[in-house]
Scaffold this motif. Sequence first.
Motif, mmCIF file in Angstrom:
data_model
loop_
_atom_site.group_PDB
_atom_site.id
_atom_site.type_symbol
_atom_site.label_atom_id
_atom_site.label_comp_id
_atom_site.label_asym_id
_atom_site.label_seq_id
_atom_site.Cartn_x
_atom_site.Cartn_y
_atom_site.Cartn_z
ATOM 1 N N PHE A 53 -96.269 -39.953 -35.426
ATOM 2 C CA PHE A 53 -94.963 -40.080 -36.027
ATOM 3 C C PHE A 53 -94.853 -39.314 -37.343
ATOM 4 O O PHE A 53 -93.919 -39.527 -38.121
ATOM 5 N N ALA A 54 -95.793 -38.433 -37.586
ATOM 6 C CA ALA A 54 -95.817 -37.681 -38.848
ATOM 7 C C ALA A 54 -94.514 -36.911 -39.033
ATOM 8 O O ALA A 54 -93.925 -36.417 -38.086
ATOM 9 N N TYR A 55 -94.105 -36.819 -40.271
ATOM 10 C CA TYR A 55 -92.841 -36.163 -40.587
ATOM 11 C C TYR A 55 -93.057 -35.144 -41.705
ATOM 12 O O TYR A 55 -93.545 -34.075 -41.467
ATOM 13 N N ILE A 56 -92.764 -35.496 -42.921
ATOM 14 C CA ILE A 56 -92.964 -34.608 -44.066
ATOM 15 C C ILE A 56 -94.362 -34.828 -44.617
ATOM 16 O O ILE A 56 -94.851 -35.943 -44.674
ATOM 17 N N LYS A 57 -94.991 -33.760 -45.064
ATOM 18 C CA LYS A 57 -96.257 -33.893 -45.783
ATOM 19 C C LYS A 57 -95.895 -34.008 -47.262
ATOM 20 O O LYS A 57 -95.689 -33.016 -47.942
ATOM 21 N N TYR A 58 -95.762 -35.249 -47.705
ATOM 22 C CA TYR A 58 -95.259 -35.528 -49.050
ATOM 23 C C TYR A 58 -96.242 -35.095 -50.119
ATOM 24 O O TYR A 58 -97.458 -35.220 -49.959
ATOM 25 N N TRP B 247 -93.320 -25.659 -41.727
ATOM 26 C CA TRP B 247 -92.834 -25.550 -43.103
ATOM 27 C C TRP B 247 -91.409 -25.004 -43.135
ATOM 28 O O TRP B 247 -90.970 -24.344 -42.199
ATOM 29 N N VAL B 248 -90.736 -25.316 -44.233
ATOM 30 C CA VAL B 248 -89.399 -24.797 -44.509
ATOM 31 C C VAL B 248 -89.378 -24.364 -45.963
ATOM 32 O O VAL B 248 -89.761 -25.133 -46.840
ATOM 33 N N SER C 194 -90.025 -31.889 -37.035
ATOM 34 C CA SER C 194 -89.846 -32.229 -38.453
ATOM 35 C C SER C 194 -89.208 -31.076 -39.213
ATOM 36 O O SER C 194 -88.356 -31.292 -40.076
ATOM 37 N N THR C 195 -89.628 -29.867 -38.903
ATOM 38 C CA THR C 195 -89.046 -28.683 -39.543
ATOM 39 C C THR C 195 -87.541 -28.635 -39.286
ATOM 40 O O THR C 195 -86.750 -28.400 -40.209
ATOM 41 N N LEU C 196 -87.127 -28.851 -38.048
ATOM 42 C CA LEU C 196 -85.700 -28.831 -37.721
ATOM 43 C C LEU C 196 -84.942 -29.941 -38.433
ATOM 44 O O LEU C 196 -83.794 -29.751 -38.867
ATOM 45 N N MET C 197 -85.569 -31.092 -38.586
ATOM 46 C CA MET C 197 -84.915 -32.195 -39.294
ATOM 47 C C MET C 197 -84.692 -31.851 -40.766
ATOM 48 O O MET C 197 -83.639 -32.155 -41.340
ATOM 49 N N VAL C 198 -85.662 -31.193 -41.391
ATOM 50 C CA VAL C 198 -85.496 -30.767 -42.784
ATOM 51 C C VAL C 198 -84.379 -29.729 -42.875
ATOM 52 O O VAL C 198 -83.509 -29.803 -43.758
ATOM 53 N N LEU D 256 -89.716 -20.485 -59.759
ATOM 54 C CA LEU D 256 -88.853 -19.311 -59.890
ATOM 55 C C LEU D 256 -89.635 -18.113 -59.382
ATOM 56 O O LEU D 256 -90.754 -17.862 -59.831
ATOM 57 N N GLU D 257 -89.058 -17.403 -58.433
ATOM 58 C CA GLU D 257 -89.719 -16.228 -57.865
ATOM 59 C C GLU D 257 -88.665 -15.252 -57.356
ATOM 60 O O GLU D 257 -87.783 -15.625 -56.582
ATOM 61 N N ASP D 258 -88.745 -14.013 -57.818
ATOM 62 C CA ASP D 258 -87.848 -12.939 -57.364
ATOM 63 C C ASP D 258 -86.368 -13.292 -57.517
ATOM 64 O O ASP D 258 -85.555 -12.958 -56.650
ATOM 65 N N GLY D 259 -86.017 -13.993 -58.593
ATOM 66 C CA GLY D 259 -84.623 -14.300 -58.859
ATOM 67 C C GLY D 259 -84.073 -15.522 -58.139
ATOM 68 O O GLY D 259 -82.870 -15.782 -58.204
ATOM 69 N N TRP D 260 -84.921 -16.262 -57.450
ATOM 70 C CA TRP D 260 -84.520 -17.460 -56.722
ATOM 71 C C TRP D 260 -85.335 -18.646 -57.233
ATOM 72 O O TRP D 260 -86.487 -18.468 -57.632
ATOM 73 N N ILE D 261 -84.751 -19.856 -57.164
ATOM 74 C CA ILE D 261 -85.599 -21.030 -57.290
ATOM 75 C C ILE D 261 -85.960 -21.423 -55.860
ATOM 76 O O ILE D 261 -85.114 -21.389 -54.962
ATOM 77 N N ARG D 262 -87.241 -21.755 -55.656
ATOM 78 C CA ARG D 262 -87.769 -21.960 -54.309
ATOM 79 C C ARG D 262 -88.592 -23.228 -54.218
ATOM 80 O O ARG D 262 -89.253 -23.618 -55.170
ATOM 81 N N ARG D 263 -88.581 -23.776 -53.007
ATOM 82 C CA ARG D 263 -89.421 -24.935 -52.716
ATOM 83 C C ARG D 263 -89.826 -24.833 -51.255
ATOM 84 O O ARG D 263 -88.987 -24.587 -50.388
ATOM 85 N N THR D 264 -91.104 -25.002 -50.980
ATOM 86 C CA THR D 264 -91.586 -25.036 -49.605
ATOM 87 C C THR D 264 -91.942 -26.469 -49.256
ATOM 88 O O THR D 264 -92.735 -27.103 -49.950
ATOM 89 N N TYR D 265 -91.330 -26.966 -48.206
ATOM 90 C CA TYR D 265 -91.622 -28.306 -47.693
ATOM 91 C C TYR D 265 -92.547 -28.143 -46.498
ATOM 92 O O TYR D 265 -92.230 -27.424 -45.553
ATOM 93 N N LYS D 266 -93.691 -28.814 -46.548
ATOM 94 C CA LYS D 266 -94.625 -28.800 -45.429
ATOM 95 C C LYS D 266 -94.255 -29.936 -44.496
ATOM 96 O O LYS D 266 -94.009 -31.061 -44.937
ATOM 97 N N THR D 267 -94.220 -29.636 -43.207
ATOM 98 C CA THR D 267 -93.845 -30.624 -42.209
ATOM 99 C C THR D 267 -94.992 -30.806 -41.221
ATOM 100 O O THR D 267 -95.962 -30.052 -41.233
#
Length: 125
Positions: A118-123, A70-71, A43-47, A27-38
Amino acid sequence: MAQAREGVLDDATVERRLKEELPAWRLEDGWIRRTYKTASWKSTLMVINTVGHLAEAAWHHPDLTASYAWVEVRLMNHAAKGITEKDFALARKIEEVVSWQPGTEGGALEGTPSDPRFAYIKYDK
Protein backbone atom coordinates in the motif's frame (compact mmCIF):
# COMPACT_ATOMS: atom_id res chain seq x y z
CA MET A 1 -7.86 45.97 -18.86
CA ALA A 2 -4.32 44.61 -18.54
CA GLN A 3 -3.17 43.41 -15.15
CA ALA A 4 -0.03 44.89 -13.63
CA ARG A 5 2.92 42.54 -13.79
CA GLU A 6 3.72 40.87 -10.52
CA GLY A 7 6.97 41.64 -8.80
CA VAL A 8 9.70 39.11 -9.51
CA LEU A 9 11.71 38.07 -6.47
CA ASP A 10 15.50 38.15 -6.71
CA ASP A 11 17.47 34.90 -6.32
CA ALA A 12 18.78 35.78 -2.85
CA THR A 13 15.24 36.38 -1.58
CA VAL A 14 14.00 33.16 -3.19
CA GLU A 15 16.85 31.13 -1.66
CA ARG A 16 16.27 32.62 1.79
CA ARG A 17 12.53 32.04 1.67
CA LEU A 18 12.89 28.48 0.41
CA LYS A 19 15.23 27.72 3.29
CA GLU A 20 12.78 29.24 5.79
CA GLU A 21 9.42 28.22 4.30
CA LEU A 22 9.94 25.28 1.93
CA PRO A 23 13.20 23.51 2.82
CA ALA A 24 12.53 20.53 0.51
CA TRP A 25 12.28 22.89 -2.47
CA ARG A 26 15.25 24.34 -4.37
CA LEU A 27 15.97 27.13 -6.84
CA GLU A 28 17.44 25.83 -10.08
CA ASP A 29 17.58 27.37 -13.58
CA GLY A 30 15.05 30.08 -12.72
CA TRP A 31 12.44 27.70 -11.26
CA ILE A 32 11.59 26.62 -7.75
CA ARG A 33 11.52 22.82 -7.81
CA ARG A 34 10.55 19.88 -5.68
CA THR A 35 10.87 16.18 -6.48
CA TYR A 36 8.40 13.88 -4.77
CA LYS A 37 9.48 10.25 -4.57
CA THR A 38 6.64 7.77 -4.93
CA ALA A 39 6.28 4.02 -4.52
CA SER A 40 4.87 3.22 -7.95
CA TRP A 41 3.34 4.49 -11.16
CA LYS A 42 -0.09 4.58 -9.46
CA SER A 43 1.30 6.83 -6.73
CA THR A 44 3.01 9.02 -9.31
CA LEU A 45 -0.30 9.55 -11.13
CA MET A 46 -2.03 10.39 -7.86
CA VAL A 47 0.55 13.09 -7.10
CA ILE A 48 0.22 14.49 -10.63
CA ASN A 49 -3.57 14.63 -10.29
CA THR A 50 -3.33 16.28 -6.88
CA VAL A 51 -0.94 18.95 -8.17
CA GLY A 52 -3.14 19.40 -11.23
CA HIS A 53 -6.23 19.98 -9.11
CA LEU A 54 -4.48 22.53 -6.89
CA ALA A 55 -2.96 24.33 -9.88
CA GLU A 56 -6.26 24.55 -11.71
CA ALA A 57 -8.09 25.78 -8.61
CA ALA A 58 -5.36 28.41 -8.11
CA TRP A 59 -5.19 29.24 -11.83
CA HIS A 60 -1.40 29.05 -11.65
CA HIS A 61 0.15 26.12 -13.49
CA PRO A 62 3.47 24.41 -12.80
CA ASP A 63 5.52 22.35 -15.19
CA LEU A 64 5.68 18.67 -14.27
CA THR A 65 8.09 15.89 -15.17
CA ALA A 66 7.38 12.34 -14.06
CA SER A 67 8.72 8.83 -14.18
CA TYR A 68 7.71 5.55 -12.58
CA ALA A 69 8.59 6.53 -9.01
CA TRP A 70 8.93 10.32 -8.91
CA VAL A 71 7.32 13.61 -9.88
CA GLU A 72 9.18 16.88 -10.25
CA VAL A 73 7.15 20.06 -9.81
CA ARG A 74 8.60 23.27 -11.26
CA LEU A 75 7.13 26.70 -10.58
CA MET A 76 7.90 30.01 -12.24
CA ASN A 77 5.45 32.74 -13.15
CA HIS A 78 5.48 32.63 -16.95
CA ALA A 79 3.79 36.03 -17.34
CA ALA A 80 6.21 37.74 -14.95
CA LYS A 81 9.20 35.72 -16.25
CA GLY A 82 10.42 34.87 -12.76
CA ILE A 83 9.54 33.67 -9.27
CA THR A 84 6.68 35.59 -7.63
CA GLU A 85 4.45 35.31 -4.58
CA LYS A 86 2.09 33.11 -6.63
CA ASP A 87 4.82 30.50 -6.93
CA PHE A 88 5.43 30.44 -3.19
CA ALA A 89 1.71 30.30 -2.41
CA LEU A 90 1.11 27.35 -4.74
CA ALA A 91 4.29 25.55 -3.61
CA ARG A 92 3.14 25.82 0.02
CA LYS A 93 -0.29 24.38 -0.83
CA ILE A 94 1.23 21.54 -2.90
CA GLU A 95 3.64 20.75 -0.08
CA GLU A 96 0.85 20.80 2.49
CA VAL A 97 -1.40 18.43 0.54
CA VAL A 98 1.10 16.02 -1.02
CA SER A 99 3.17 15.70 2.16
CA TRP A 100 0.17 15.29 4.46
CA GLN A 101 0.56 12.28 6.77
CA PRO A 102 -2.68 11.87 8.71
CA GLY A 103 -1.28 8.91 10.65
CA THR A 104 1.14 11.23 12.44
CA GLU A 105 -1.61 13.57 13.63
CA GLY A 106 -3.26 11.17 16.06
CA GLY A 107 -6.78 11.74 14.73
CA ALA A 108 -9.41 9.45 13.25
CA LEU A 109 -7.55 9.11 9.93
CA GLU A 110 -4.80 6.53 10.24
CA GLY A 111 -2.92 7.19 7.02
CA THR A 112 -1.40 4.77 4.56
CA PRO A 113 -0.47 1.37 6.09
CA SER A 114 3.22 0.59 6.39
CA ASP A 115 2.68 -2.59 4.35
CA PRO A 116 4.69 -2.17 1.09
CA ARG A 117 1.65 -3.28 -0.92
CA PHE A 118 0.00 0.00 0.00
CA ALA A 119 3.04 2.27 -0.28
CA TYR A 120 2.31 5.73 -1.56
CA ILE A 121 4.62 8.73 -1.05
CA LYS A 122 8.15 8.29 0.24
CA TYR A 123 7.84 10.98 2.88
CA ASP A 124 10.76 13.14 3.94
CA LYS A 125 11.42 12.43 7.58
